[in-house]
Structure formats: C-alpha cells, structure tokens
Scaffold this motif. Structure first.
Motif, PDB file in Angstrom:
ATOM      1  N   LYS A 149      -2.214 -13.913  10.307  1.00  0.00           N
ATOM      2  CA  LYS A 149      -1.787 -15.133  10.852  1.00  0.00           C
ATOM      3  C   LYS A 149      -1.535 -16.171   9.752  1.00  0.00           C
ATOM      4  N   GLY A 150      -1.417 -15.798   8.657  1.00  0.00           N
ATOM      5  CA  GLY A 150      -1.078 -16.640   7.585  1.00  0.00           C
ATOM      6  C   GLY A 150      -2.424 -17.061   6.608  1.00  0.00           C
ATOM      7  N   ILE A 151      -2.179 -17.533   5.577  1.00  0.00           N
ATOM      8  CA  ILE A 151      -3.415 -17.873   4.674  1.00  0.00           C
ATOM      9  C   ILE A 151      -3.045 -19.076   3.937  1.00  0.00           C
ATOM     10  N   GLY A 152      -4.017 -19.776   3.257  1.00  0.00           N
ATOM     11  CA  GLY A 152      -4.221 -20.769   2.157  1.00  0.00           C
ATOM     12  C   GLY A 152      -4.087 -22.088   3.195  1.00  0.00           C
ATOM     13  N   ILE A 153      -3.258 -23.094   2.791  1.00  0.00           N
ATOM     14  CA  ILE A 153      -2.975 -24.377   3.227  1.00  0.00           C
ATOM     15  C   ILE A 153      -2.180 -24.466   4.428  1.00  0.00           C
ATOM     16  N   ALA A 154      -1.178 -23.318   4.320  1.00  0.00           N
ATOM     17  CA  ALA A 154      -0.452 -23.400   5.602  1.00  0.00           C
ATOM     18  C   ALA A 154      -1.326 -22.872   6.825  1.00  0.00           C
ATOM     19  N   TYR A 155      -2.374 -22.075   6.703  1.00  0.00           N
ATOM     20  CA  TYR A 155      -3.214 -21.750   7.861  1.00  0.00           C
ATOM     21  C   TYR A 155      -4.172 -23.203   8.496  1.00  0.00           C
ATOM     22  N   LEU A 156      -4.426 -23.669   7.370  1.00  0.00           N
ATOM     23  CA  LEU A 156      -5.212 -25.089   7.585  1.00  0.00           C
ATOM     24  C   LEU A 156      -4.228 -26.046   8.415  1.00  0.00           C
ATOM     25  N   PHE A 157      -3.133 -25.969   8.100  1.00  0.00           N
ATOM     26  CA  PHE A 157      -2.050 -26.805   8.945  1.00  0.00           C
ATOM     27  C   PHE A 157      -1.671 -26.514  10.272  1.00  0.00           C
ATOM     28  N   GLY A 158      -2.292 -25.259  10.593  1.00  0.00           N
ATOM     29  CA  GLY A 158      -1.745 -24.572  11.950  1.00  0.00           C
ATOM     30  C   GLY A 158      -2.766 -25.309  12.798  1.00  0.00           C
ATOM     31  N   PRO A 159      -2.556 -24.587  14.027  1.00  0.00           N
ATOM     32  CA  PRO A 159      -3.200 -25.210  15.377  1.00  0.00           C
ATOM     33  C   PRO A 159      -4.888 -25.203  15.129  1.00  0.00           C
ATOM     34  N   THR A 160      -5.279 -24.214  14.389  1.00  0.00           N
ATOM     35  CA  THR A 160      -6.706 -24.013  14.422  1.00  0.00           C
ATOM     36  C   THR A 160      -7.413 -24.916  13.282  1.00  0.00           C
ATOM     37  N   GLY A 161      -6.559 -25.375  12.328  1.00  0.00           N
ATOM     38  CA  GLY A 161      -7.103 -26.172  11.211  1.00  0.00           C
ATOM     39  C   GLY A 161      -8.169 -27.265  11.445  1.00  0.00           C
ATOM     40  N   GLY A 162      -7.926 -27.874  12.603  1.00  0.00           N
ATOM     41  CA  GLY A 162      -8.690 -29.126  12.835  1.00  0.00           C
ATOM     42  C   GLY A 162     -10.281 -28.488  13.410  1.00  0.00           C
ATOM     43  N   TYR A 163     -10.254 -27.343  13.963  1.00  0.00           N
ATOM     44  CA  TYR A 163     -11.560 -26.773  14.209  1.00  0.00           C
ATOM     45  C   TYR A 163     -12.417 -26.406  12.967  1.00  0.00           C
ATOM     46  N   ILE A 164     -11.386 -25.865  11.889  1.00  0.00           N
ATOM     47  CA  ILE A 164     -12.116 -25.457  10.858  1.00  0.00           C
ATOM     48  C   ILE A 164     -12.587 -26.749   9.844  1.00  0.00           C
ATOM     49  N   ILE A 165     -11.870 -27.847   9.706  1.00  0.00           N
ATOM     50  CA  ILE A 165     -12.278 -29.165   9.336  1.00  0.00           C
ATOM     51  C   ILE A 165     -13.626 -29.633   9.957  1.00  0.00           C
ATOM     52  N   GLY A 166     -13.574 -29.574  11.304  1.00  0.00           N
ATOM     53  CA  GLY A 166     -14.605 -29.706  12.184  1.00  0.00           C
ATOM     54  C   GLY A 166     -16.073 -28.983  11.805  1.00  0.00           C
ATOM     55  N   PHE A 167     -15.893 -27.833  11.526  1.00  0.00           N
ATOM     56  CA  PHE A 167     -17.032 -27.038  11.304  1.00  0.00           C
ATOM     57  C   PHE A 167     -17.922 -27.770  10.348  1.00  0.00           C
ATOM     58  N   ALA A 168     -17.395 -28.300   9.233  1.00  0.00           N
ATOM     59  CA  ALA A 168     -18.063 -29.092   7.951  1.00  0.00           C
ATOM     60  C   ALA A 168     -19.090 -30.113   8.664  1.00  0.00           C
ATOM     61  N   PHE A 169     -18.542 -30.997   9.383  1.00  0.00           N
ATOM     62  CA  PHE A 169     -19.013 -32.051  10.297  1.00  0.00           C
ATOM     63  C   PHE A 169     -20.213 -31.394  11.130  1.00  0.00           C
ATOM     64  N   SER A 170     -19.744 -30.380  12.083  1.00  0.00           N
ATOM     65  CA  SER A 170     -20.870 -29.917  12.956  1.00  0.00           C
ATOM     66  C   SER A 170     -21.969 -29.275  12.071  1.00  0.00           C
ATOM     67  N   ALA A 171     -21.840 -28.730  10.791  1.00  0.00           N
ATOM     68  CA  ALA A 171     -22.770 -28.376   9.946  1.00  0.00           C
ATOM     69  C   ALA A 171     -23.657 -29.534   9.527  1.00  0.00           C
ATOM     70  N   PHE A 172     -23.091 -30.740   9.464  1.00  0.00           N
ATOM     71  CA  PHE A 172     -23.749 -31.851   8.862  1.00  0.00           C
ATOM     72  C   PHE A 172     -24.565 -32.438   9.814  1.00  0.00           C
ATOM     73  N   LEU A 173     -24.040 -32.604  11.030  1.00  0.00           N
ATOM     74  CA  LEU A 173     -24.635 -32.965  12.210  1.00  0.00           C
ATOM     75  C   LEU A 173     -25.981 -32.227  12.500  1.00  0.00           C
ATOM     76  N   ALA A 174     -25.665 -30.898  12.344  1.00  0.00           N
ATOM     77  CA  ALA A 174     -26.761 -30.060  12.650  1.00  0.00           C
ATOM     78  C   ALA A 174     -28.060 -30.061  11.815  1.00  0.00           C
ATOM     79  N   GLY A 175     -27.522 -30.528  10.452  1.00  0.00           N
ATOM     80  CA  GLY A 175     -28.396 -30.725   9.582  1.00  0.00           C
ATOM     81  C   GLY A 175     -29.455 -31.891   9.528  1.00  0.00           C
ATOM     82  N   ILE A 176     -28.791 -32.859  10.120  1.00  0.00           N
ATOM     83  CA  ILE A 176     -29.387 -34.359  10.241  1.00  0.00           C
ATOM     84  C   ILE A 176     -30.217 -34.058  11.620  1.00  0.00           C
ATOM     85  N   LEU A 177     -29.775 -33.655  12.768  1.00  0.00           N
ATOM     86  CA  LEU A 177     -30.543 -33.439  14.029  1.00  0.00           C
ATOM     87  C   LEU A 177     -31.754 -32.596  13.732  1.00  0.00           C
ATOM     88  N   PHE A 178     -31.651 -31.475  12.830  1.00  0.00           N
ATOM     89  CA  PHE A 178     -33.099 -30.690  12.604  1.00  0.00           C
ATOM     90  C   PHE A 178     -33.403 -30.786  11.152  1.00  0.00           C
TER      91      PHE A 178
END
Length: 187
Positions: free
Chosen positions: A82-111
């Motif tokens: 389905k593509g690779i690199g920056i092109a994949y990140l600019f696709g429809p699932t890119g926001g979810y992937i960016i959100g992963f970093a903030f979810s891990a951060f928040l989980a780290g804070i809460l626990f």
C-alpha cells in the motif's frame, strides 16, 4: 558530568526502544481474522510500550518507529503493497500512526507510578486508563482521515466504529495480562 554508567544506561534504553520498534513492526504485519474487520495487535503493542517503557521512552520508541517507516522501511501495516515512506504517512492512516506516539506517551504518564504493579490491582481502573491512553490515536487519526478524504464522508463509520470491538478485545487482554503479571516489574 556524563559518566560511563549513564552512557551505558542510555545505550541500553535506546536498544530496548529499537527492540520495541521491531515488536511494533511485527505486530502490524500479523492480521488476525476478527469481526467486522481483520485486526492487528499494533495498538496493543503501542499501549504496552508506554506502560513498560514510560512516557519518555514510549514516545521516543514510537518516534523511532515512525521515522523508520518515513525512511521507507516496511514497518507499517500494509507496507510495502500500500506504499512506503512519507507517501504512506500522508495517506489516510498517517494520523493514526502519529497518534501512536501520543498514546504511548499518555499510557506512560497514566502508569508512571513506580509501584503500579504492586499497588494497583483494580482491573476496571487499569482498563479505563488504557482506553484513555488510546484516545490520542483515534482523535488524531480521525482528524487526519477527515482532512484526507473529506469531511462530507462518514468519518466515524470508516475510521472508528469498525475497530471498536477489536480495541475492546486488545485493551481487555492487556489489562488482564498486566494483572496476571502484576508482581513482575519490567523496567
């Protein structure tokens, strides 16, 4: 003053972060038949990363993961077909992937409580903290999806509702495992 012990400690943490990026890549590639859509264990590993490594190293680990994918390594779900690199990140699932970093951060804070695995054995509280930790992934992902495909499309029906049952399963599984192994301290 930087000591040899501190350098070794930081090197160890970077190595662990790198190993977690491999675990994330593997979790994105394994598709489990599930209803209504196939499920990967990626968000399970994202949350586990934040819980196990803490907010700072959880965020760093997911940032490494995003950088690996941006550089063209096939670490994301559906890559390279389905593509690779920056092109994949600019696709429809890119926001979810960016959100992963903030979810891990928040989980780290809460626990972040050092004695969490000893003091906190309330399953419902753990479950709710994990659900809260997952919200940045879906908030950022849905905003990104709406921006990419247009706000006139049914955004929740495309990017949220089909994944609810799978997320409930993964969060429940992680909460169960956290309580099962509550006497062990990972890091």
């Amino acid at each position: 003053m930087i000591t040899k012990r501190k350098i070794q400690s930081n090197s160890y943490k970077v190595l662990i972060a790198f190993l977690f990026t491999i675990l994330l890549a593997l979790s994105s590639k394994i598709s489990v038949p599930f209803y209504p859509v196939p499920m990967t264990m990626q968000t399970f590993v994202v949350l586990f990363t934040g819980v196990a490594l803490g907010a700072r190293y959880g965020f760093i680990t997911l940032s490494f993961y995003i950088l690996e994918g941006a550089l063209g390594l096939p670490v994301f779900s559906g890559t390279p077909t389905k593509g690779i690199g920056i092109a994949y990140l600019f696709g429809p699932t890119g926001g979810y992937i960016i959100g992963f970093a903030f979810s891990a951060f928040l989980a780290g804070i809460l626990f972040s409580n050092k004695n969490y695995f000893i003091d906190n054995r309330n399953f419902l509280k753990t479950f709710l903290k994990l659900i809260i930790s997952l919200t940045p992934t879906y908030i950022i992902g849905l905003i990104w999806l709406g921006t990419i495909i247009g706000w006139n499309k049914p955004i929740l029906e495309l990017g949220f509702y089909p994944f609810l049952l799978g997320e409930f399963f993964k969060v429940s599984l992680l909460a169960i495992l956290m309580h099962k192994f509550s006497r062990y301290k990972f890091f």
